[in-house]
Design an enzyme around this catalytic site. Structure first.
Site, PDB file in Angstrom:
ATOM      1  N   GLY A 155      -9.673   4.729  -6.381  1.00 43.98           N
ATOM      2  CA  GLY A 155      -8.384   4.025  -6.476  1.00 43.98           C
ATOM      3  C   GLY A 155      -7.322   4.592  -5.560  1.00 43.98           C
ATOM      4  O   GLY A 155      -7.590   4.986  -4.418  1.00 43.98           O
ATOM      5  N   VAL A 156      -6.101   4.649  -6.063  1.00 44.63           N
ATOM      6  CA  VAL A 156      -4.975   5.104  -5.247  1.00 44.63           C
ATOM      7  C   VAL A 156      -5.130   6.583  -4.879  1.00 44.63           C
ATOM      8  O   VAL A 156      -4.714   7.014  -3.804  1.00 44.63           O
ATOM      9  CB  VAL A 156      -3.632   4.776  -5.958  1.00 44.63           C
ATOM     10  CG1 VAL A 156      -3.365   5.681  -7.144  1.00 44.63           C
ATOM     11  CG2 VAL A 156      -2.476   4.809  -4.972  1.00 44.63           C
ATOM     12  N   ASP A 157      -5.738   7.345  -5.749  1.00 42.36           N
ATOM     13  CA  ASP A 157      -5.987   8.772  -5.509  1.00 42.36           C
ATOM     14  C   ASP A 157      -6.851   8.947  -4.251  1.00 42.36           C
ATOM     15  O   ASP A 157      -6.502   9.720  -3.324  1.00 42.36           O
ATOM     16  CB  ASP A 157      -6.693   9.341  -6.759  1.00 42.36           C
ATOM     17  CG  ASP A 157      -6.762  10.852  -6.800  1.00 42.36           C
ATOM     18  OD1 ASP A 157      -6.198  11.503  -5.910  1.00 42.36           O
ATOM     19  OD2 ASP A 157      -7.384  11.377  -7.747  1.00 42.36           O
ATOM     20  N   ASP A 199       0.852  -1.193   0.000  1.00 43.46           N
ATOM     21  CA  ASP A 199       0.000   0.000   0.000  1.00 43.46           C
ATOM     22  C   ASP A 199       0.890   1.245   0.000  1.00 43.46           C
ATOM     23  O   ASP A 199       1.665   1.446   0.936  1.00 43.46           O
ATOM     24  CB  ASP A 199      -0.863  -0.059   1.270  1.00 43.46           C
ATOM     25  CG  ASP A 199      -1.752   1.158   1.440  1.00 43.46           C
ATOM     26  OD1 ASP A 199      -1.722   2.078   0.591  1.00 43.46           O
ATOM     27  OD2 ASP A 199      -2.495   1.181   2.443  1.00 43.46           O
ATOM     28  N   SER A 239      -2.016   4.554 -14.307  1.00 50.76           N
ATOM     29  CA  SER A 239      -2.941   4.158 -15.388  1.00 50.76           C
ATOM     30  C   SER A 239      -3.316   2.676 -15.415  1.00 50.76           C
ATOM     31  O   SER A 239      -4.036   2.243 -16.311  1.00 50.76           O
ATOM     32  CB  SER A 239      -2.400   4.550 -16.776  1.00 50.76           C
ATOM     33  OG  SER A 239      -2.433   5.947 -16.968  1.00 50.76           O
ATOM     34  N   THR A 240      -2.843   1.878 -14.432  1.00 44.41           N
ATOM     35  CA  THR A 240      -3.127   0.434 -14.490  1.00 44.41           C
ATOM     36  C   THR A 240      -4.431   0.035 -13.800  1.00 44.41           C
ATOM     37  O   THR A 240      -4.747  -1.154 -13.712  1.00 44.41           O
ATOM     38  CB  THR A 240      -1.983  -0.401 -13.868  1.00 44.41           C
ATOM     39  OG1 THR A 240      -1.841  -0.040 -12.483  1.00 44.41           O
ATOM     40  CG2 THR A 240      -0.675  -0.175 -14.606  1.00 44.41           C
ATOM     41  N   GLY A 241      -5.189   1.011 -13.307  1.00 46.29           N
ATOM     42  CA  GLY A 241      -6.486   0.719 -12.679  1.00 46.29           C
ATOM     43  C   GLY A 241      -7.605   1.089 -13.632  1.00 46.29           C
ATOM     44  O   GLY A 241      -7.707   0.538 -14.722  1.00 46.29           O
ATOM     45  N   VAL A 242      -8.403   2.076 -13.231  1.00 47.99           N
ATOM     46  CA  VAL A 242      -9.558   2.438 -14.073  1.00 47.99           C
ATOM     47  C   VAL A 242      -9.145   2.975 -15.445  1.00 47.99           C
ATOM     48  O   VAL A 242      -9.927   2.925 -16.379  1.00 47.99           O
ATOM     49  CB  VAL A 242     -10.518   3.446 -13.386  1.00 47.99           C
ATOM     50  CG1 VAL A 242     -11.115   2.844 -12.123  1.00 47.99           C
ATOM     51  CG2 VAL A 242      -9.873   4.772 -13.100  1.00 47.99           C
ATOM     52  N   ASN A 284      -6.203  12.719 -11.550  1.00 49.76           N
ATOM     53  CA  ASN A 284      -6.843  13.096 -12.811  1.00 49.76           C
ATOM     54  C   ASN A 284      -6.611  14.594 -13.006  1.00 49.76           C
ATOM     55  O   ASN A 284      -6.068  15.264 -12.130  1.00 49.76           O
ATOM     56  CB  ASN A 284      -8.338  12.735 -12.813  1.00 49.76           C
ATOM     57  CG  ASN A 284      -9.067  13.382 -11.656  1.00 49.76           C
ATOM     58  OD1 ASN A 284      -9.038  14.604 -11.491  1.00 49.76           O
ATOM     59  ND2 ASN A 284      -9.698  12.570 -10.816  1.00 49.76           N
TER      60      ASN A 284
END
Ligand code: AR6
Length: 210
Positions: free
Chosen positions: A61-63, A39, A151-154, A53
């Site tokens: 997500g991580v944000d 994490d 960029s590897t999530g949504v 974004n």
């Protein structure tokens, strides 16, 4: 570029089924590359990088996780970043820095990766997100920086392509910074195991065993 380094811990775990949750490789100019599963919000480093974004006011997500861990001061610091176009504080491929507030990390570098379309269009934007994040870290004299898989999530980037772009971009940026560059440790802190494994395999393909 001089990714060529040694896999610093080649030891086979006693239980072969056990996947080591952290691997260390060497980068150029004496810098270390750490790839770990975990994490990013608990990292004790000079900066963690947020996969944000363009509005830079938080998200999922991580944000979302970083904003929750940093506390409400972070969104206020983000809101104070000037808009460069209506609703855009950080265009795709660029980066902005704020304090880390309640995080152990001293700073948050917010960057925006592309929504994946195809390698030709998306790869330069993803590389730019990594490059500009490291540029800010170097300008601020930071020594250790932790990245998520931008960029590897949504945003849907295929894991193998994302790992290739990420490791190449970091390698090039540290090479360009030279001996005097402040960044001595780059960490990829990857939440999910398939992504962690993909980054380790990609790094292994590039590293020269010594
Ligand atoms: N630590 C490390 N990695 C994490 C954590 C964590 N705590 N939580 C999730 N991940 P994503 P993107 C991984 O979707 O694809 C947001 O809403 C996750 O498994 O967070 O760049 C923003 O506001 C994945 O591998 O970011 C944007 O709108 C990686 O972080 C948009 O999502 C990135 O997944 C950005 O999309």
């Amino acid at each position: 570029a001089c990714f060529a380094g040694s896999a610093a811990n080649k030891s086979i775990p006693p239980d072969k089924k056990m996947v080591p949750s952290e691997r260390v490789f060497s980068l150029c100019h004496g810098a270390r590359l750490v790839i770990k599963q975990g994490d990013i919000t608990t990292e004790d480093v000079d900066a963690i990088v947020n996969a944000a974004n363009e509005r830079m006011l938080g998200g999922g997500g991580v944000d979302g996780a970083i904003h929750r861990a940093a506390g409400g001061e972070l969104v206020r610091a983000c809101a104070a970043v000037p808009e460069v176009a209506s609703g855009v504080r950080c265009p795709t491929g660029e980066a902005r820095i704020t304090p880390g507030f309640k995080l152990k990390a001293r700073h948050v570098i917010h960057t925006v990766g592309p929504i994946y379309e195809n390698p030709k269009y998306s790869a330069p934007l993803l590389a730019s997100a990594y490059r500009n994040s490291l540029k800010l870290a170097l300008e601020h004299g930071l020594k250790s920086v932790s990245f998520p898989g931008i960029s590897t999530g949504v945003f849907g980037y295929p894991f193998d392509e994302a790992a290739e772009v990420a490791l190449t971009a970091v390698d090039k940026a540290l090479d360009a910074a030279g001996e005097g560059g402040s960044v001595k440790e780059v960490r990829f802190v990857l939440f999910n195991e398939p992504l962690y494994k993909t980054f380790v395999e990609t790094a292994e393909e590039r590293s020269v065993e010594t």
